[in-house]
Design a protein around this motif. Structure first.
Motif, PDB file in Angstrom:
ATOM      1  N   TYR A   1       0.911  -1.217  -0.142  1.00 37.68           N
ATOM      2  CA  TYR A   1      -0.075  -0.106   0.054  1.00 37.68           C
ATOM      3  C   TYR A   1       0.942   1.246  -0.056  1.00 37.68           C
ATOM      4  CZ  TYR A   1      -3.254  -3.896   1.029  1.00 37.68           C
ATOM      5  OH  TYR A   1      -3.935  -4.738   0.878  1.00 37.68           O
ATOM      6  N   SER A   2       0.355   2.462  -0.414  1.00 36.00           N
ATOM      7  CA  SER A   2       1.097   3.605  -0.879  1.00 36.00           C
ATOM      8  C   SER A   2       1.853   3.956   0.580  1.00 36.00           C
ATOM      9  CB  SER A   2       0.247   4.748  -1.214  1.00 36.00           C
ATOM     10  OG  SER A   2      -0.796   4.962  -0.154  1.00 36.00           O
ATOM     11  N   GLU A   3       1.534   3.949   1.683  1.00 37.61           N
ATOM     12  CA  GLU A   3       2.230   4.288   2.721  1.00 37.61           C
ATOM     13  C   GLU A   3       2.889   3.292   3.583  1.00 37.61           C
ATOM     14  OE1 GLU A   3      -1.965   3.020   4.389  1.00 37.61           O
ATOM     15  OE2 GLU A   3      -0.892   3.975   2.638  1.00 37.61           O
ATOM     16  N   ASP A   4       2.897   2.137   2.849  1.00 32.13           N
ATOM     17  CA  ASP A   4       3.771   1.106   3.587  1.00 32.13           C
ATOM     18  C   ASP A   4       5.141   1.303   3.769  1.00 32.13           C
ATOM     19  OD1 ASP A   4       1.318  -0.490   3.812  1.00 32.13           O
ATOM     20  OD2 ASP A   4       1.598  -1.839   2.412  1.00 32.13           O
ATOM     21  N   PHE A   5       5.853   1.623   2.812  1.00 33.33           N
ATOM     22  CA  PHE A   5       7.490   1.705   2.727  1.00 33.33           C
ATOM     23  C   PHE A   5       7.622   2.900   4.024  1.00 33.33           C
ATOM     24  CE2 PHE A   5       7.529  -0.254  -1.289  1.00 33.33           C
ATOM     25  CZ  PHE A   5       8.643  -0.982  -1.134  1.00 33.33           C
ATOM     26  N   ALA A   6       7.107   3.983   3.857  1.00 34.62           N
ATOM     27  CA  ALA A   6       7.447   5.128   4.792  1.00 34.62           C
ATOM     28  C   ALA A   6       7.083   4.608   6.184  1.00 34.62           C
ATOM     29  CB  ALA A   6       6.800   6.344   4.608  1.00 34.62           C
ATOM     30  N   TYR A   7       6.150   3.984   6.276  1.00 34.60           N
ATOM     31  CA  TYR A   7       5.438   3.439   7.621  1.00 34.60           C
ATOM     32  C   TYR A   7       6.454   2.555   8.376  1.00 34.60           C
ATOM     33  CZ  TYR A   7       1.901   1.921  10.883  1.00 34.60           C
ATOM     34  OH  TYR A   7       1.189   1.459  12.103  1.00 34.60           O
ATOM     35  N   ALA A   8       6.828   1.404   7.588  1.00 34.49           N
ATOM     36  CA  ALA A   8       7.844   0.511   8.019  1.00 34.49           C
ATOM     37  C   ALA A   8       9.315   1.048   8.240  1.00 34.49           C
ATOM     38  CB  ALA A   8       7.771  -0.677   7.137  1.00 34.49           C
ATOM     39  N   LEU A   9       9.919   1.847   7.240  1.00 38.65           N
ATOM     40  CA  LEU A   9      11.239   2.196   7.201  1.00 38.65           C
ATOM     41  C   LEU A   9      11.445   3.338   8.321  1.00 38.65           C
ATOM     42  CD1 LEU A   9      11.991   2.371   3.372  1.00 38.65           C
ATOM     43  CD2 LEU A   9      12.970   0.827   5.086  1.00 38.65           C
ATOM     44  N   ALA A  10      10.452   3.996   8.740  1.00 31.34           N
ATOM     45  CA  ALA A  10      10.528   4.769   9.935  1.00 31.34           C
ATOM     46  C   ALA A  10      10.749   4.021  11.367  1.00 31.34           C
ATOM     47  CB  ALA A  10       9.284   5.752  10.068  1.00 31.34           C
ATOM     48  N   ARG A  11      10.265   2.759  11.378  1.00 34.62           N
ATOM     49  CA  ARG A  11      10.651   2.194  12.373  1.00 34.62           C
ATOM     50  C   ARG A  11      11.801   1.013  12.064  1.00 34.62           C
ATOM     51  NH1 ARG A  11       5.628   3.797  11.685  1.00 34.62           N
ATOM     52  NH2 ARG A  11       4.241   4.215  13.261  1.00 34.62           N
ATOM     53  N   ALA A  12      11.811   0.608  10.952  1.00 36.40           N
ATOM     54  CA  ALA A  12      12.981  -0.435  10.790  1.00 36.40           C
ATOM     55  C   ALA A  12      13.669  -0.035   9.340  1.00 36.40           C
ATOM     56  CB  ALA A  12      12.316  -1.711  10.536  1.00 36.40           C
ATOM     57  N   PRO A  13      14.710   0.853   9.625  1.00 41.67           N
ATOM     58  CA  PRO A  13      15.504   1.389   8.542  1.00 41.67           C
ATOM     59  C   PRO A  13      16.344   0.685   7.474  1.00 41.67           C
ATOM     60  CG  PRO A  13      16.585   1.968  10.433  1.00 41.67           C
ATOM     61  CD  PRO A  13      15.399   0.917  10.829  1.00 41.67           C
ATOM     62  N   ASP A  14      16.450  -0.596   7.958  1.00 38.35           N
ATOM     63  CA  ASP A  14      17.366  -1.470   6.804  1.00 38.35           C
ATOM     64  C   ASP A  14      16.200  -2.099   5.713  1.00 38.35           C
ATOM     65  OD1 ASP A  14      19.505  -0.381   7.753  1.00 38.35           O
ATOM     66  OD2 ASP A  14      19.784  -2.034   9.389  1.00 38.35           O
ATOM     67  N   LEU A  15      16.296  -1.916   4.608  1.00 43.52           N
ATOM     68  CA  LEU A  15      15.390  -2.642   3.542  1.00 43.52           C
ATOM     69  C   LEU A  15      16.062  -3.884   2.944  1.00 43.52           C
ATOM     70  CD1 LEU A  15      12.703  -2.538   2.214  1.00 43.52           C
ATOM     71  CD2 LEU A  15      13.705  -0.947   0.446  1.00 43.52           C
ATOM     72  N   VAL A  16      15.275  -4.850   3.188  1.00 40.99           N
ATOM     73  CA  VAL A  16      15.804  -6.217   2.476  1.00 40.99           C
ATOM     74  C   VAL A  16      14.400  -6.765   1.594  1.00 40.99           C
ATOM     75  CG1 VAL A  16      16.414  -8.585   2.685  1.00 40.99           C
ATOM     76  CG2 VAL A  16      17.347  -6.692   4.136  1.00 40.99           C
ATOM     77  N   ALA A  17      14.688  -7.309   0.329  1.00 46.87           N
ATOM     78  CA  ALA A  17      13.637  -7.615  -0.245  1.00 46.87           C
ATOM     79  C   ALA A  17      13.463  -9.292  -0.392  1.00 46.87           C
ATOM     80  CB  ALA A  17      13.510  -7.073  -1.646  1.00 46.87           C
ATOM     81  N   ALA A  18      12.322  -9.945  -0.520  1.00 51.24           N
ATOM     82  CA  ALA A  18      12.467 -11.118  -0.806  1.00 51.24           C
ATOM     83  C   ALA A  18      11.867 -11.377  -2.255  1.00 51.24           C
ATOM     84  CB  ALA A  18      11.175 -12.010   0.050  1.00 51.24           C
ATOM     85  N   ASP A  19      12.817 -12.086  -3.111  1.00 53.41           N
ATOM     86  CA  ASP A  19      12.517 -12.181  -4.564  1.00 53.41           C
ATOM     87  C   ASP A  19      11.740 -10.805  -5.154  1.00 53.41           C
ATOM     88  OD1 ASP A  19      12.292 -13.298  -6.992  1.00 53.41           O
ATOM     89  OD2 ASP A  19      11.547 -15.125  -6.344  1.00 53.41           O
ATOM     90  N   GLY A  20      10.635 -11.158  -5.829  1.00 49.23           N
ATOM     91  CA  GLY A  20       9.945 -10.091  -6.415  1.00 49.23           C
ATOM     92  C   GLY A  20       9.702  -8.740  -5.813  1.00 49.23           C
TER      93      GLY A  20
END
Length: 221
Positions: free
Chosen positions: A21-40
């Protein structure tokens, strides 16, 4: 035991290929700043201008054009097909907490698989963030500071018993099971304490309670 792909002293945001959802990235990264992706999930991140620190999975959902935008040393293929990409990524992360977005919505089978992974990897503190709720595996004993009237759903993925304080309908003396009594649509009277006698219980609360959940399962967060 293999060395984790990602080791961080900070909470980690893990992005999957489900509904984001549109706000998911900012919502999560504000609390957990390191971004990892699972495949796609890497594609969802790149499309929004974010570059993951690592991409983990069998990579069958990562288009070549997207992979070309990533540094080779940040891509970690795990080709076995006995586990999902969520499982592959989660078990490859060493961090105090994982906030997982993009694993709910769209395909129901993927959501059910994500729930199973929460149980299988219950030693890794992880919260699934959806459009309206957050979902996590219940630790043995924890307290959430919830607003009175908040919905608290308890869904057993195995037979489990426990005790509660602060729920409108206490669970003391009950055996919860996926093929028996479940505990959905309960309500908080205020702070809620749960003690569980074994693994296998999922807790579902409103998305607005994320910070309370983080404090409950990782007290220093």
């Amino acid at each position: 035991m293999k060395k984790p792909v990602v080791q961080s002293p900070n909470p980690v945001t893990l992005i999957g290929g489900g509904a984001v959802y549109s706000e998911d990235f900012a919502y999560a990264l504000a609390r957990a700043p390191d971004l990892v992706a699972a495949d796609g999930g890497a594609l969802a991140a790149l499309d929004r201008g974010y570059t993951p620190l690592a991409v983990i999975g069998d990579l069958d959902s990562l288009p070549a054009a997207a992979r070309s935008l990533l540094l080779p040393e940040t891509v970690f293929p795990i080709t076995e097909q006995d586990s999902t990409d969520f499982d592959k990524a989660l078990r490859s992360i060493s961090a105090p907490l994982v906030l997982a977005i993009g694993f709910l919505g769209r395909r129901l089978d993927h959501q059910l698989a994500a729930f199973s992974t929460l149980i299988r990897r219950s030693n890794i503190p992880c919260i699934l963030i959806g459009e309206l709720e957050v979902i996590f595996h219940a630790p043995a004993d924890f307290t959430m500071e919830l607003e009175p009237g908040s919905i608290v759903s308890l869904y057993p993925m195995a037979r489990v018993t426990g005790r509660s304080e602060g729920l409108e309908w206490p669970i003391d003396g009950l055996q919860l099971a996926p093929d028996g009594r479940i505990g959905t649509s309960n309500r908080a009277l205020g702070p809620v304490r749960l003690s569980v006698d074994g693994p296998g219980l999922l807790v579902i609360v409103p998305r607005s309670a994320l910070d309370a959940v983080m404090r409950a399962i990782v007290p220093e967060s």
